[in-house]
Design an enzyme around this catalytic site. Sequence first.
Site, PDB file in Angstrom:
ATOM      1  N   ILE A 211       0.811  -1.218   0.000  1.00 34.71           N
ATOM      2  CA  ILE A 211       0.000   0.000   0.000  1.00 34.71           C
ATOM      3  C   ILE A 211       0.848   1.273   0.000  1.00 34.71           C
ATOM      4  O   ILE A 211       0.311   2.377  -0.042  1.00 34.71           O
ATOM      5  CB  ILE A 211      -0.956   0.028   1.221  1.00 34.71           C
ATOM      6  CG1 ILE A 211      -0.174  -0.101   2.536  1.00 34.71           C
ATOM      7  CG2 ILE A 211      -1.994  -1.069   1.104  1.00 34.71           C
ATOM      8  CD1 ILE A 211      -1.048  -0.053   3.782  1.00 34.71           C
ATOM      9  N   GLY A 212       2.138   1.143   0.035  1.00 34.29           N
ATOM     10  CA  GLY A 212       2.985   2.340   0.007  1.00 34.29           C
ATOM     11  C   GLY A 212       4.453   2.002  -0.014  1.00 34.29           C
ATOM     12  O   GLY A 212       4.863   0.903   0.363  1.00 34.29           O
ATOM     13  N   GLY A 214       8.502   4.039   0.540  1.00 32.14           N
ATOM     14  CA  GLY A 214       9.224   5.228   1.005  1.00 32.14           C
ATOM     15  C   GLY A 214      10.708   4.957   1.020  1.00 32.14           C
ATOM     16  O   GLY A 214      11.174   3.900   0.599  1.00 32.14           O
ATOM     17  N   ARG A 215      11.438   5.921   1.553  1.00 31.92           N
ATOM     18  CA  ARG A 215      12.900   5.765   1.576  1.00 31.92           C
ATOM     19  C   ARG A 215      13.333   4.706   2.574  1.00 31.92           C
ATOM     20  O   ARG A 215      14.435   4.166   2.482  1.00 31.92           O
ATOM     21  CB  ARG A 215      13.540   7.105   1.908  1.00 31.92           C
ATOM     22  CG  ARG A 215      13.066   7.718   3.212  1.00 31.92           C
ATOM     23  CD  ARG A 215      13.596   9.132   3.388  1.00 31.92           C
ATOM     24  NE  ARG A 215      12.926   9.856   4.462  1.00 31.92           N
ATOM     25  CZ  ARG A 215      13.126  11.125   4.735  1.00 31.92           C
ATOM     26  NH1 ARG A 215      13.980  11.809   4.014  1.00 31.92           N
ATOM     27  NH2 ARG A 215      12.473  11.722   5.701  1.00 31.92           N
ATOM     28  N   PHE A 216      12.476   4.375   3.542  1.00 34.86           N
ATOM     29  CA  PHE A 216      12.798   3.373   4.544  1.00 34.86           C
ATOM     30  C   PHE A 216      12.544   1.967   4.032  1.00 34.86           C
ATOM     31  O   PHE A 216      13.176   1.017   4.453  1.00 34.86           O
ATOM     32  CB  PHE A 216      11.945   3.606   5.799  1.00 34.86           C
ATOM     33  CG  PHE A 216      10.475   3.617   5.514  1.00 34.86           C
ATOM     34  CD1 PHE A 216       9.758   2.441   5.411  1.00 34.86           C
ATOM     35  CD2 PHE A 216       9.806   4.813   5.327  1.00 34.86           C
ATOM     36  CE1 PHE A 216       8.410   2.451   5.137  1.00 34.86           C
ATOM     37  CE2 PHE A 216       8.457   4.837   5.045  1.00 34.86           C
ATOM     38  CZ  PHE A 216       7.753   3.644   4.940  1.00 34.86           C
ATOM     39  N   GLY A 217      11.562   1.790   3.120  1.00 31.60           N
ATOM     40  CA  GLY A 217      11.172   0.463   2.664  1.00 31.60           C
ATOM     41  C   GLY A 217       9.773   0.472   2.085  1.00 31.60           C
ATOM     42  O   GLY A 217       9.430   1.328   1.272  1.00 31.60           O
ATOM     43  N   GLU A 218       8.943  -0.480   2.539  1.00 28.31           N
ATOM     44  CA  GLU A 218       7.588  -0.634   2.001  1.00 28.31           C
ATOM     45  C   GLU A 218       6.578  -0.755   3.132  1.00 28.31           C
ATOM     46  O   GLU A 218       6.914  -1.128   4.254  1.00 28.31           O
ATOM     47  CB  GLU A 218       7.508  -1.887   1.123  1.00 28.31           C
ATOM     48  CG  GLU A 218       8.457  -1.884  -0.062  1.00 28.31           C
ATOM     49  CD  GLU A 218       8.462  -3.205  -0.795  1.00 28.31           C
ATOM     50  OE1 GLU A 218       8.851  -3.218  -1.982  1.00 28.31           O
ATOM     51  OE2 GLU A 218       8.077  -4.239  -0.183  1.00 28.31           O
ATOM     52  N   LYS A 232       4.939  -2.243   8.212  1.00 29.78           N
ATOM     53  CA  LYS A 232       5.986  -1.392   7.642  1.00 29.78           C
ATOM     54  C   LYS A 232       7.276  -2.194   7.641  1.00 29.78           C
ATOM     55  O   LYS A 232       7.803  -2.540   8.700  1.00 29.78           O
ATOM     56  CB  LYS A 232       6.124  -0.114   8.486  1.00 29.78           C
ATOM     57  CG  LYS A 232       7.001   0.962   7.888  1.00 29.78           C
ATOM     58  CD  LYS A 232       6.912   2.223   8.762  1.00 29.78           C
ATOM     59  CE  LYS A 232       7.754   3.347   8.220  1.00 29.78           C
ATOM     60  NZ  LYS A 232       7.673   4.560   9.093  1.00 29.78           N
ATOM     61  N   ASP A 333       9.061  15.419  11.659  1.00 31.56           N
ATOM     62  CA  ASP A 333       8.795  15.158  10.236  1.00 31.56           C
ATOM     63  C   ASP A 333       7.291  15.131   9.982  1.00 31.56           C
ATOM     64  O   ASP A 333       6.773  14.246   9.302  1.00 31.56           O
ATOM     65  CB  ASP A 333       9.429  13.828   9.815  1.00 31.56           C
ATOM     66  CG  ASP A 333       9.503  13.688   8.291  1.00 31.56           C
ATOM     67  OD1 ASP A 333       9.425  14.716   7.598  1.00 31.56           O
ATOM     68  OD2 ASP A 333       9.649  12.551   7.806  1.00 31.56           O
TER      69      ASP A 333
END
Length: 501
Positions: A211-212, A214-218, A232, A333
């Site tokens: 569902i998403g 980012g720079r950290f992972g999925e 996450k 953030d």
Amino acid sequence: MFLSNNVNMNNYHGRKWFLLLIFAVYRKLDPVDGLKCYCDTTGPSCQNETCETDGFCFASTTLKAGVKKFEYRCWHQESIFPPGDRPIWCREGEHAGIFCCATDLCNRAFVPESTPTAAAWQVVPWIIGLMVLGVCGAISFWWAKRSRKLTKRGSGHLFVVDDSLCETRHPILGTATIRDMIELTTSGSGSGLPLLVQRSIARQIQLADIIGKGRFGEVWRGRWRGENVAVKIFSSREECSWFREAEIYQTVMLRHENILGFIAADNKDNGTWTQLWLITDYHENGSLFDFLTARTIDSNTLVKMALSVATGLSHLHMDIVGTKGKPAIAHRDLKTKNILVKTNLTCVIGDLGLAVRHNVGSDSVDVPSTNRVGTKRYMAPEVLDETMDTRQFDPYKRSDVYSFGLVVWEMARRCGAMPDEYQPPYYDCVPPDPALEDMRRVVCVERRRPSVPNRWHSDPILSSISKVMKECWYQNPAARLTALRIKKTLANIGSGDYIKM
């Protein structure tokens, strides 16, 4: 005559046997003529490392100036004293560093007990043993350090336990839902499931769909006993971010209706590499960014959403004093992508990987060790120009308030009878992926802020909301509203009291 001959013959045989006996003893005790020996000298007597002697093969070791010297040569009969006897130093047990023998090349294999080779063989087992112990110690130290880092034991940290412990000590896993388990076992004061249960539940989750990213992972939607959860998955390079976020989520008294509900954290081996999981509540509306991009909102929803975010931020910033008190936390953030929309259209704040905590006792700031920084588009002026005092905690809270003002501006643009198309803050001033220098120029040098459409002035709620957001993004951090004041002001706007004023 016959008798005389017999006597002579007997004497002859007696002398013969006597000579044979002497010869045998001599062969036993004395060397053999033409004996070949190993030699290490140069000269006519030593050819091709071999010499011949009528005496003995000789080998010896001597110590000179701390250096051991070896000698291999022939010992001739003429050098032996007394003649015909075995040299006294060749007699067994007399001299450990001297060796004599009487078979061909028998002295080649001589290695005295006191030579370095023998000493080395005596020391080698000890050296190997010490090396093995050292390697084992280093591996144990590394593993213990890694285990403490990933699974710290103690209040507010993760435990790694055998699954059998979870089955025997926590029977509530039977038919209970996640919410039931949290409420029954933590009384709502902590965050997440019991520490001994977390790993058991994580192992039972089936990933459904992504569902998403980012720079950290999925981020994946997962299923656990018929319930949706958000998983996450951090990449292995983001181990510090994963641990930090799990640590923050498990802060005592953090659980709140406007903070993303934490369920569990675990590190799972998928056969190729280790996955770092952070399991939270699932919200089907997705992030506030996705929601505003696809939908518009009315004035009441705007106030409800803004108030819920302000309430969550106020709870983060609040320092609850007590034995099991909660330290003040700043997000660092805050943006629409890190805020999720619940089914009742209130919001929850998530992604606490960059959060900092206030240590009241030492009046210091617990800053994460990750290399990540906040999103440049949402950075406050003092963060962009690096004038913020990072040793104090209040500047972090004021930076959050600035970011909150931008989030409210994004929501307000999608509100009203003629809403504007969704755009991120400063969309008309900087590129889609702005650099720090771009944001510094616009926010710090030119001191620009997102524009307020004229139509807002004719709408009482939008007009009131615009006043709040302007007080959030003042250039001077000390002049900005606090999260608690924003919460109270938005509550008044929702009830109509603020508009009447």
